[in-house]
Motif scaffolding. Structure first.
Motif, PDB file in Angstrom:
ATOM      1  N   VAL A  72       0.845  -1.194   0.000  1.00 13.54           N
ATOM      2  CA  VAL A  72       0.000   0.000   0.000  1.00 13.54           C
ATOM      3  C   VAL A  72       0.880   1.244   0.000  1.00 13.54           C
ATOM      4  CG1 VAL A  72      -1.790   1.254   1.264  1.00 13.54           C
ATOM      5  CG2 VAL A  72      -1.796  -1.249   1.230  1.00 13.54           C
ATOM      6  N   PRO A  73       0.543   2.265  -0.804  1.00 15.06           N
ATOM      7  CA  PRO A  73       1.338   3.498  -0.795  1.00 15.06           C
ATOM      8  C   PRO A  73       1.400   4.097   0.604  1.00 15.06           C
ATOM      9  CG  PRO A  73      -0.172   3.483  -2.664  1.00 15.06           C
ATOM     10  CD  PRO A  73      -0.534   2.303  -1.803  1.00 15.06           C
ATOM     11  N   PRO A  74       2.508   4.749   0.956  1.00 15.53           N
ATOM     12  CA  PRO A  74       2.638   5.331   2.292  1.00 15.53           C
ATOM     13  C   PRO A  74       1.606   6.414   2.537  1.00 15.53           C
ATOM     14  CG  PRO A  74       4.423   6.054   0.861  1.00 15.53           C
ATOM     15  CD  PRO A  74       3.693   4.973   0.125  1.00 15.53           C
ATOM     16  N   SER A  75       1.206   6.551   3.789  1.00 15.56           N
ATOM     17  CA  SER A  75       0.212   7.550   4.164  1.00 15.56           C
ATOM     18  C   SER A  75       0.793   8.953   4.040  1.00 15.56           C
ATOM     19  CB  SER A  75      -0.257   7.308   5.596  1.00 15.56           C
ATOM     20  OG  SER A  75       0.823   7.516   6.505  1.00 15.56           O
ATOM     21  N   LEU A  76      -0.082   9.939   4.117  1.00 21.84           N
ATOM     22  CA  LEU A  76       0.362  11.332   4.046  1.00 21.84           C
ATOM     23  C   LEU A  76       1.321  11.650   5.177  1.00 21.84           C
ATOM     24  CD1 LEU A  76       0.216  14.175   2.845  1.00 21.84           C
ATOM     25  CD2 LEU A  76      -1.818  14.582   4.262  1.00 21.84           C
ATOM     26  N   GLY A  77       0.993  11.139   6.377  1.00 21.31           N
ATOM     27  CA  GLY A  77       1.879  11.381   7.513  1.00 21.31           C
ATOM     28  C   GLY A  77       3.260  10.803   7.293  1.00 21.31           C
ATOM     29  N   HIS A  78       3.315   9.590   6.759  1.00 21.88           N
ATOM     30  CA  HIS A  78       4.605   8.967   6.477  1.00 21.88           C
ATOM     31  C   HIS A  78       5.371   9.767   5.424  1.00 21.88           C
ATOM     32  CE1 HIS A  78       3.261   4.849   8.133  1.00 21.88           C
ATOM     33  NE2 HIS A  78       4.241   5.301   8.897  1.00 21.88           N
ATOM     34  N   ARG A  79       4.660  10.242   4.405  1.00 21.74           N
ATOM     35  CA  ARG A  79       5.344  10.994   3.347  1.00 21.74           C
ATOM     36  C   ARG A  79       5.902  12.299   3.875  1.00 21.74           C
ATOM     37  NH1 ARG A  79       0.701   9.570   0.364  1.00 21.74           N
ATOM     38  NH2 ARG A  79       0.021  11.755   0.271  1.00 21.74           N
ATOM     39  N   ILE A  80       5.170  12.941   4.789  1.00 17.24           N
ATOM     40  CA  ILE A  80       5.633  14.215   5.340  1.00 17.24           C
ATOM     41  C   ILE A  80       6.870  13.997   6.206  1.00 17.24           C
ATOM     42  CG2 ILE A  80       5.062  16.075   6.942  1.00 17.24           C
ATOM     43  CD1 ILE A  80       2.173  15.891   5.945  1.00 17.24           C
ATOM     44  N   VAL A  81       6.812  12.966   7.058  1.00 20.81           N
ATOM     45  CA  VAL A  81       7.899  12.738   8.015  1.00 20.81           C
ATOM     46  C   VAL A  81       9.104  12.066   7.361  1.00 20.81           C
ATOM     47  CG1 VAL A  81       8.542  11.539  10.141  1.00 20.81           C
ATOM     48  CG2 VAL A  81       6.282  12.614   9.941  1.00 20.81           C
ATOM     49  N   LEU A  82       8.835  11.051   6.535  1.00 22.17           N
ATOM     50  CA  LEU A  82       9.915  10.231   5.999  1.00 22.17           C
ATOM     51  C   LEU A  82      10.318  10.599   4.569  1.00 22.17           C
ATOM     52  CD1 LEU A  82       8.739   6.728   7.301  1.00 22.17           C
ATOM     53  CD2 LEU A  82      10.359   8.321   8.367  1.00 22.17           C
ATOM     54  N   PRO A 118      11.553  13.390   3.172  1.00 14.05           N
ATOM     55  CA  PRO A 118      12.889  13.990   3.017  1.00 14.05           C
ATOM     56  C   PRO A 118      14.014  12.970   3.190  1.00 14.05           C
ATOM     57  CG  PRO A 118      11.495  15.402   4.360  1.00 14.05           C
ATOM     58  CD  PRO A 118      10.749  14.114   4.169  1.00 14.05           C
ATOM     59  N   LEU A 119      13.809  11.995   4.096  1.00 13.55           N
ATOM     60  CA  LEU A 119      14.826  10.967   4.283  1.00 13.55           C
ATOM     61  C   LEU A 119      14.926  10.073   3.047  1.00 13.55           C
ATOM     62  CD1 LEU A 119      14.176   9.904   7.996  1.00 13.55           C
ATOM     63  CD2 LEU A 119      15.993  11.379   7.102  1.00 13.55           C
ATOM     64  N   GLU A 120      13.789   9.767   2.433  1.00 11.58           N
ATOM     65  CA  GLU A 120      13.824   8.967   1.204  1.00 11.58           C
ATOM     66  C   GLU A 120      14.560   9.716   0.098  1.00 11.58           C
ATOM     67  OE1 GLU A 120      10.684   6.696  -1.791  1.00 11.58           O
ATOM     68  OE2 GLU A 120      10.312   8.750  -1.133  1.00 11.58           O
ATOM     69  N   THR A 121      14.319  11.016  -0.015  1.00  9.41           N
ATOM     70  CA  THR A 121      14.989  11.826  -1.041  1.00  9.41           C
ATOM     71  C   THR A 121      16.495  11.841  -0.824  1.00  9.41           C
ATOM     72  OG1 THR A 121      13.019  13.228  -1.266  1.00  9.41           O
ATOM     73  CG2 THR A 121      15.117  14.111  -2.084  1.00  9.41           C
ATOM     74  N   LEU A 122      16.900  12.020   0.435  1.00 10.28           N
ATOM     75  CA  LEU A 122      18.324  12.026   0.753  1.00 10.28           C
ATOM     76  C   LEU A 122      18.940  10.663   0.463  1.00 10.28           C
ATOM     77  CD1 LEU A 122      20.862  13.298   1.978  1.00 10.28           C
ATOM     78  CD2 LEU A 122      19.998  12.643   4.241  1.00 10.28           C
ATOM     79  N   ARG A 176       8.732   2.068  -3.088  1.00  7.85           N
ATOM     80  CA  ARG A 176       9.398   3.273  -2.583  1.00  7.85           C
ATOM     81  C   ARG A 176      10.708   2.879  -1.917  1.00  7.85           C
ATOM     82  NH1 ARG A 176       5.776   7.753  -2.472  1.00  7.85           N
ATOM     83  NH2 ARG A 176       7.656   8.926  -1.889  1.00  7.85           N
ATOM     84  N   LEU A 177      11.657   3.820  -1.929  1.00  4.16           N
ATOM     85  CA  LEU A 177      12.950   3.600  -1.294  1.00  4.16           C
ATOM     86  C   LEU A 177      12.837   3.730   0.221  1.00  4.16           C
ATOM     87  CD1 LEU A 177      15.205   5.631  -3.744  1.00  4.16           C
ATOM     88  CD2 LEU A 177      15.291   3.164  -3.397  1.00  4.16           C
TER      89      LEU A 177
END
Length: 375
Positions: free
Chosen positions: A9-19, A21-25, A179-180
């Protein structure tokens, strides 16, 4: 608990907000590292013998150890050495070499649970553990002069050149939500399948390999050969090695599963499909080191459950054999890896191209010498 967002399942909005930037890095670091090796900015060691790598794109279990075991079996009559990271070991010696038939004792604490299991199953194969696989390869070349090296969990270990790169994809989980880390299970972008020479769909009988194959070849454009590998239960062997029971003779047997592996659900499904009646399982984290307190808890649980015994994976058995009080109540589910028929010809041709001898698949079967008990 996983250190990433698991599931498809795609990550939730909360996960995308918190995590997010870490995935991008993390993505930037991974892509930069791969590019640095590709351009020669980071050094890659090229041994004078073929290197066969087994690995995956995702974090967690994908069945690498059974595949490494199968390759070591089918590499005979070539002389191979196994290089492993040695996850879960407590020794800081590096690199550390052990060959089981030389009589030097090896333990999971010394080698790690998976290398220890492979060392026991292949006593004439040198097993070398250490984070720096290039150093391990040099050590193997000097001490053992093997015909080839098998690199376990080596897809991301770009410091060591490989001549044949096997990418494993678990049929149970696929590629997750794609997702990474930490927003998903991917260690590196999906597009990096391009470094593989072949893709193996592992645990094909436990998932939906046709859907996964369509995703790989249709959705992701994978052009490399893809092969199915079934993971099949064979028998139950008592933990002390003194008895073995066919799965037909254990139908209806009530057992308590105990395991410390990354993906325990497939293990439980195998037990159920074999006709065993499962009590509430006891689960531990992957590479878990069992303690005397754990064993006391296991014994108390067995008494209160009314089950006939424990059932564990071969990986867990390597560690639980250290406790003689479990010797007669513990049973180990042994597994067999069965590739699709087309694999044999492909593997033989690749070995020939690497200058290695092709295997005799009729004789490439692990030896079993346990006493059959059909009570």
């Amino acid at each position: 608990m996983p250190f990433f967002v698991s599931g498809s399942v795609p990550p939730s909005l909360g996960h995308r907000i918190v995590l997010g930037p870490l995935e991008t890095l993390y993505s930037a670091l991974v892509r930069t590292r791969v590019h640095a090796y590709k351009c020669g900015w980071l050094q890659t060691y090229r041994p004078g013998i073929p290197v066969i790598s087994v690995g995956n794109l995702t974090a967690g279990g994908s069945g690498k150890t059974p595949i490494a075991d199968h390759l070591l079996v089918t590499l005979h009559p070539n002389r191979a050495a196994l290089l492993s990271r040695g996850y879960g070991r407590v020794s800081d010696s590096e690199p550390l070499r052990l060959r089981w038939d030389e009589g030097v004792p090896g333990t999971p604490e010394l080698l790690g649970d998976e290398p220890c299991l492979l060392a026991q199953r292949h006593p004439d194969t040198p097993v070398i553990v250490g984070a720096n696989r290039s150093r391990s390869a040099r050590l193997a070349e000097v001490l053992d002069r093997p015909d080839c090296l098998v690199l376990d969990d080596g897809y991301q270990h770009l410091a060591l050149h490989r001549d044949f790169n096997l990418l494993l994809v678990d049929a149970e989980r696929g590629l997750g939500n794609r997702r990474l880390l930490p927003l998903g299970p991917l260690r590196e972008p999906i597009s990096h399948w391009e470094r593989a020479d072949a893709v193996l769909i592992t645990k094909a009988n436990l998932g939906n390999p046709e859907v996964l194959l369509h995703q790989l070849q249709g959705g992701l454009g994978v052009t490399k050969p893809v092969f199915r590998f079934d993971y099949l239960p064979e028998r139950l062997e008592r933990l002390d090695g003194q008895a073995s029971r066919s799965l037909n003779s254990t139908r209806g047997m009530r057992v308590v599963p105990v395991c410390g592996i990354a993906q325990p659900e497939g293990f439980f499904r195998m037990l159920e499909s074999s006709g065993l009646c499962l009590d509430e399982p006891l689960q531990f984290r992957d590479h878990y080191t069992y303690t005397a307190a754990d064993v006391c808890h296991l014994q108390e649980r067995l008494k209160t459950s009314g089950a006939e015994g424990w059932v564990m994976t071969e990986k867990d058995a390597v560690k639980l054999r250290a406790f003689p009080e479990l010797a007669e109540s513990g049973w180990v589910l042994t597994m067999a890896v069965k590739p699709e028929p087309a694999w044999a010809d492909f593997w033989s041709k690749r070995l020939h191209a690497l200058g290695l001898k092709a295997p005799n698949f009729r004789s490439s079967v692990p030896k079993t010498s346990k006493q059959e008990n059909r009570k």
